[in-house]
Design a protein around this motif. Sequence first.
Motif, PDB file in Angstrom:
ATOM      1  N   GLU A  38       4.188 -14.664  51.314  1.00  0.00           N
ATOM      2  CA  GLU A  38       4.777 -13.649  49.731  1.00  0.00           C
ATOM      3  C   GLU A  38       3.006 -12.995  49.439  1.00  0.00           C
ATOM      4  OE1 GLU A  38       5.837 -17.418  48.953  1.00  0.00           O
ATOM      5  OE2 GLU A  38       7.603 -17.277  50.818  1.00  0.00           O
ATOM      6  N   PHE A  39       3.841 -11.469  48.381  1.00  0.00           N
ATOM      7  CA  PHE A  39       2.093 -11.387  47.591  1.00  0.00           C
ATOM      8  C   PHE A  39       2.464 -10.795  46.730  1.00  0.00           C
ATOM      9  CE2 PHE A  39       3.404  -8.557  51.648  1.00  0.00           C
ATOM     10  CZ  PHE A  39       2.871  -7.469  49.985  1.00  0.00           C
ATOM     11  N   ASP A  40       1.760 -10.066  46.017  1.00  0.00           N
ATOM     12  CA  ASP A  40       1.971  -9.159  44.710  1.00  0.00           C
ATOM     13  C   ASP A  40       1.936  -8.270  45.115  1.00  0.00           C
ATOM     14  OD1 ASP A  40       2.402  -7.934  41.957  1.00  0.00           O
ATOM     15  OD2 ASP A  40       0.754  -9.159  41.145  1.00  0.00           O
ATOM     16  N   TRP A  41       3.089  -7.511  44.899  1.00  0.00           N
ATOM     17  CA  TRP A  41       3.457  -6.040  45.083  1.00  0.00           C
ATOM     18  C   TRP A  41       2.241  -5.421  44.398  1.00  0.00           C
ATOM     19  CZ3 TRP A  41       7.616  -3.969  49.046  1.00  0.00           C
ATOM     20  CH2 TRP A  41       7.391  -5.112  49.528  1.00  0.00           C
ATOM     21  N   GLY A  42       2.677  -5.279  42.958  1.00  0.00           N
ATOM     22  CA  GLY A  42       1.517  -4.538  42.418  1.00  0.00           C
ATOM     23  C   GLY A  42       0.604  -4.266  41.934  1.00  0.00           C
ATOM     24  N   ALA A  43      -0.325  -5.464  42.695  1.00  0.00           N
ATOM     25  CA  ALA A  43      -1.699  -5.835  42.982  1.00  0.00           C
ATOM     26  C   ALA A  43      -2.390  -5.484  44.143  1.00  0.00           C
ATOM     27  CB  ALA A  43      -2.087  -7.345  42.646  1.00  0.00           C
ATOM     28  N   PRO A  44      -3.791  -5.135  44.238  1.00  0.00           N
ATOM     29  CA  PRO A  44      -4.279  -5.147  44.983  1.00  0.00           C
ATOM     30  C   PRO A  44      -4.309  -6.167  46.697  1.00  0.00           C
ATOM     31  CG  PRO A  44      -5.527  -4.867  43.130  1.00  0.00           C
ATOM     32  CD  PRO A  44      -4.253  -5.377  42.615  1.00  0.00           C
ATOM     33  N   LEU A  45      -4.502  -5.885  47.633  1.00  0.00           N
ATOM     34  CA  LEU A  45      -3.477  -6.661  48.434  1.00  0.00           C
ATOM     35  C   LEU A  45      -4.392  -8.016  48.840  1.00  0.00           C
ATOM     36  CD1 LEU A  45      -2.589  -3.663  51.653  1.00  0.00           C
ATOM     37  CD2 LEU A  45      -1.103  -5.621  50.043  1.00  0.00           C
ATOM     38  N   ASP A  46      -4.607  -9.069  48.744  1.00  0.00           N
ATOM     39  CA  ASP A  46      -5.439 -10.128  48.497  1.00  0.00           C
ATOM     40  C   ASP A  46      -4.734 -10.908  49.608  1.00  0.00           C
ATOM     41  OD1 ASP A  46      -6.832 -12.763  48.504  1.00  0.00           O
ATOM     42  OD2 ASP A  46      -5.708 -12.905  46.167  1.00  0.00           O
ATOM     43  N   ARG A  47      -5.760 -10.883  50.696  1.00  0.00           N
ATOM     44  CA  ARG A  47      -5.762 -11.545  52.475  1.00  0.00           C
ATOM     45  C   ARG A  47      -5.686 -13.529  51.861  1.00  0.00           C
ATOM     46  NH1 ARG A  47     -11.982 -10.589  54.263  1.00  0.00           N
ATOM     47  NH2 ARG A  47     -10.934  -8.603  55.226  1.00  0.00           N
TER      48      ARG A  47
END
Length: 334
Positions: A38-47
């Motif tokens: 899961e990740f924030d689709w509206g934010a910069p990608l974060d490892r």
Amino acid sequence: MADRAQPYREPPPAADALVRWPDRWGTRFLLTVDVEEEFDWGAPLDRAQRSTTAMRAFPDAHRRFADQGAPLTCLVDHPIATDPASVEVLREVLADGRSAIGAQLHAWVNPPFEEERRAGDSFPGALPETLEAAKLDRLTDAIAGAFGTPPRIYRAGRYGIGPNTRRLLRERGYLADSSVRAHYSYVGEGGPDFGAVGNHAYRVDGLLELPLTTVFTGRARAAGARLFGPLGMLPRGRGVAARSGLLSRVALTPEGMPLADALRAVDIAVGDGVRLLVFSFHSPSLAPGHTPYVRDAEDLRRFWAWWTAMFARLERLGVRAASLDEVLAAADQV
């Protein structure tokens, strides 16, 4: 670093590269799932975003699809393949005897981390060949270790294949790729261009390519591949074209694709002679709050209503589910 001024453009397959399915194959569909963190689709990608809590909803989803006779082709990425709880869930899925595990490379959470973290680096095919290969090795090894068998099908994260991808896959024993998203282009973001590629399965560089099915609908659909790009250069051009019934681009996914449009797209694809329809969705959409497509319980209800109606339409059209094994076996008979 790959030259971003020269994006990877997938050429349309030659006629003799198209898969000629056996007569007994009929028309079938393959259900693929991008099984991922899961990740924030509206934010910069974060490892650092590697949470896999949505996998708790996967067993119930698998039962729902199994009840419809639809095996899952689960394209798992590094956070999933290295999370024991997620692996255990997927082992139970494999116990149905028809579902399969493949690979999906999310470059930003897949070691080794040597990229410069520029925008286009989220497309694995835009990375230097040695780094793309190293990430693919880590992912392939993790999946083989977790499930006891190497993956045979691949999808690049963000559909980001490049000029070296298929050779790297072939060298590692992969048999199929499903990174091509028919009629889509990601050039503006540093990714590949599939604008010239349609929906028929084909062979390229020793691999079976299974494009995600995307259909143009509307009065101008016959010219869709030629018109859709220019419409995107006009203010609200694509939206106006869709609302007026002139032209829409419809992918076979419940994520962002209205049911009526998707049902029409299936009718058109079958009528156009597409013998393998490829559906897809992202596993975090199985739980509210993880993707922009399923934000709450009502969205989740609509997600499952979409599938209920879609399976009814497929049954009415005589389109049966296929497993990855069945797809590979039938394609090898031509």
